[in-house]
Design a protein around this motif. Structure first.
Motif, PDB file in Angstrom:
ATOM      1  N   GLU A  52     -45.567  63.889  56.034  1.00 34.05           N
ATOM      2  CA  GLU A  52     -45.321  62.963  56.995  1.00 34.05           C
ATOM      3  C   GLU A  52     -46.309  62.127  57.403  1.00 34.05           C
ATOM      4  OE1 GLU A  52     -43.113  60.183  59.351  1.00 34.05           O
ATOM      5  OE2 GLU A  52     -42.503  61.590  57.646  1.00 34.05           O
ATOM      6  N   GLN A  53     -47.578  62.639  57.716  1.00 31.49           N
ATOM      7  CA  GLN A  53     -48.807  62.221  58.285  1.00 31.49           C
ATOM      8  C   GLN A  53     -49.379  61.150  57.155  1.00 31.49           C
ATOM      9  OE1 GLN A  53     -51.587  65.117  59.778  1.00 31.49           O
ATOM     10  NE2 GLN A  53     -53.075  63.374  60.113  1.00 31.49           N
ATOM     11  N   ARG A  54     -49.390  61.915  55.855  1.00 29.79           N
ATOM     12  CA  ARG A  54     -49.977  60.991  54.800  1.00 29.79           C
ATOM     13  C   ARG A  54     -48.962  59.924  54.527  1.00 29.79           C
ATOM     14  NH1 ARG A  54     -50.729  66.339  52.560  1.00 29.79           N
ATOM     15  NH2 ARG A  54     -48.879  66.085  51.357  1.00 29.79           N
ATOM     16  N   ARG A  55     -47.725  59.897  54.737  1.00 32.01           N
ATOM     17  CA  ARG A  55     -46.829  58.706  54.510  1.00 32.01           C
ATOM     18  C   ARG A  55     -47.112  57.844  55.524  1.00 32.01           C
ATOM     19  NH1 ARG A  55     -42.213  56.555  56.379  1.00 32.01           N
ATOM     20  NH2 ARG A  55     -42.029  58.300  58.205  1.00 32.01           N
ATOM     21  N   GLN A  56     -47.207  58.019  56.863  1.00 33.98           N
ATOM     22  CA  GLN A  56     -47.632  57.118  57.946  1.00 33.98           C
ATOM     23  C   GLN A  56     -48.791  56.826  57.854  1.00 33.98           C
ATOM     24  OE1 GLN A  56     -47.507  59.495  61.662  1.00 33.98           O
ATOM     25  NE2 GLN A  56     -45.009  59.595  61.599  1.00 33.98           N
ATOM     26  N   GLU A  57     -49.938  57.353  57.354  1.00 35.90           N
ATOM     27  CA  GLU A  57     -50.991  56.854  57.004  1.00 35.90           C
ATOM     28  C   GLU A  57     -51.014  55.595  55.916  1.00 35.90           C
ATOM     29  OE1 GLU A  57     -53.619  60.145  55.890  1.00 35.90           O
ATOM     30  OE2 GLU A  57     -54.173  60.674  57.990  1.00 35.90           O
ATOM     31  N   ARG A  58     -50.214  56.017  54.873  1.00 35.17           N
ATOM     32  CA  ARG A  58     -50.245  54.979  53.812  1.00 35.17           C
ATOM     33  C   ARG A  58     -49.381  53.635  54.396  1.00 35.17           C
ATOM     34  NH1 ARG A  58     -48.375  59.613  50.734  1.00 35.17           N
ATOM     35  NH2 ARG A  58     -46.310  59.147  51.065  1.00 35.17           N
ATOM     36  N   GLN A  59     -48.392  54.009  55.193  1.00 40.66           N
ATOM     37  CA  GLN A  59     -47.763  52.888  55.765  1.00 40.66           C
ATOM     38  C   GLN A  59     -48.605  52.068  56.671  1.00 40.66           C
ATOM     39  OE1 GLN A  59     -44.302  54.511  57.787  1.00 40.66           O
ATOM     40  NE2 GLN A  59     -42.956  54.468  55.901  1.00 40.66           N
TER      41      GLN A  59
END
Length: 365
Positions: free
Chosen positions: A46-53
């Motif tokens: 989730e953190q990596r997804r938020q970072e990508r977003q």
């Protein structure tokens, strides 16, 4: 009864139960650890997804900011070109504008404003309503007759006050209109008589040369005769003309290049001659003069001294009857000077040169 060890390797009942509990506990611990690991991986994902977003959003914002900056640059470029084109248009069309003509003889013979009469329209209307009042059955039943009648009587009193106030306002307006009319009639008589102070008052009142002054010209007047006005125009040298040509590229970017000398001096000549025509038109419109003698003064470079100095660059005598027959929407200001007694020296590559001022005595020669 509990289990016991039989000597042949078999576990007692209690030992087996303990082992089973230990295995279950280990299983629960491993299950919990696997759950925690799963939660950890989910959180990291989730953190990596938020970072990508966030990275995507940042790139989008940077792209949008760049696009806005480009749009602002294009808008600014378009604005600068519009300002440049408007400036050139103002310089080349100054002769096309002119205020309305003043008919001083008609003003002198005009009738004064009519003094207002005292009217009582509001009072009459209120009295009519009072006289026509007829109480209804409900008015009598609920005892509203006296209240309604009192209201109508009060309306009559208020209407009288309104009529008086309207009359006072009309008198005040009439007094102001009469004062203005009398001043204008007195001014017209002085104008027709050729009073120089009255001429100056009209020019100050109408201010017909404000836009010329904004373009960089100072104008001085001198009444030479009842029907002849002398004018000196100090043009703002060549600084009134833009030194660069501004256009837009196919992609909307601003392009600037130095204006060619021939183009520069062509615009400058038309501007100077346009000012001459505009001044003559405005003077003929507001004053009963028949002839104007106009001299234009500009800054010229003196190669002997290396400095610029004020020199006459155009001198002209313009008569009303010739000027009024010109088509100002289509004529070329510089070419139109040939319609009058004019003195001007001009070269396409060098601009104006000093001239000798025309004197009024030359008009009859």
């Amino acid at each position: 009864m509990g289990w016991y060890y039989d000597g042949r390797g078999g576990a007692t009942r209690a030992t087996r139960a303990s082992n089973l509990a230990a295995r279950r506990l280990g299983h629960d611990i491993m299950k919990g650890l696997r759950h925690l690991e799963k939660v950890k991986r989910q959180r990291e994902a989730e953190q990596r997804r938020q970072e990508r977003q966030s990275a995507i959003k940042m790139r989008e914002l940077a792209k949008e900011s760049k696009l806005r900056a480009k749009m602002q640059e294009l808008e600014l470029a378009a604005y600068e070109v519009q300002v440049y084109e408007n400036r050139i248009d103002c310089l080349l069309s100054v002769h096309k504008e002119c205020g309305e003509a003043w008919e001083w003889s008609l003003i002198r013979d005009s009738q004064p404003p009519v003094k207002p009469e005292k009217l009582n329209d509001n009072e009459c209307a209120a009295k009519l309503k009072l006289s026509q009042f007829k109480p209804t059955l409900c008015d009598k039943l609920f005892r509203r007759v006296r209240a309604k009648q009192s209201a109508l009587e009060k309306a009559v009193t208020e209407s009288k006050k309104t009529d008086v106030l309207n009359y006072q306002n009309a008198l005040s307006e009439y007094s102001e209109d009469y004062k203005n009319w009398q001043s204008l009639v007195d001014l017209s008589k002085q104008i027709i008589a050729g009073n120089i102070e009255a001429y100056t008052d009209v020019i100050d009142m109408e201010r017909p040369f404000d836009d010329i002054s904004e373009l960089g010209s100072l104008i001085e007047f001198d009444l030479l005769d009842k029907f002849i006005m002398g004018v000196t125009v100090h043009v703002n040298s060549e600084k009134a003309i833009p030194s660069e040509i501004k256009t837009l590229s196919k992609t909307g970017k601003l392009l600037s290049k130095k204006m060619p000398k021939t183009k520069f001096y062509e615009i400058y000549q038309d501007y100077v001659c346009g000012c001459i025509l505009r001044i003559a038109r405005e003077l003929f419109a507001i004053l009963p003069v028949q002839t104007v003698l106009i001299t234009s003064i500009g800054e010229l470079f003196d190669s002997q001294t290396g400095h610029t100095q004020q020199e006459p660059i155009l001198s002209i005598i313009i008569s009303r009857n010739i000027l009024e027959n010109l088509n100002f929407d289509t004529l070329d200001p510089s070419d139109s000077m040939s319609n009058f007694l004019c003195r001007m020296k001009f070269q396409k590559t060098r601009g104006f040169a000093p001239i000798q001022i025309i004197h009024l005595s030359e008009l009859n020669n």
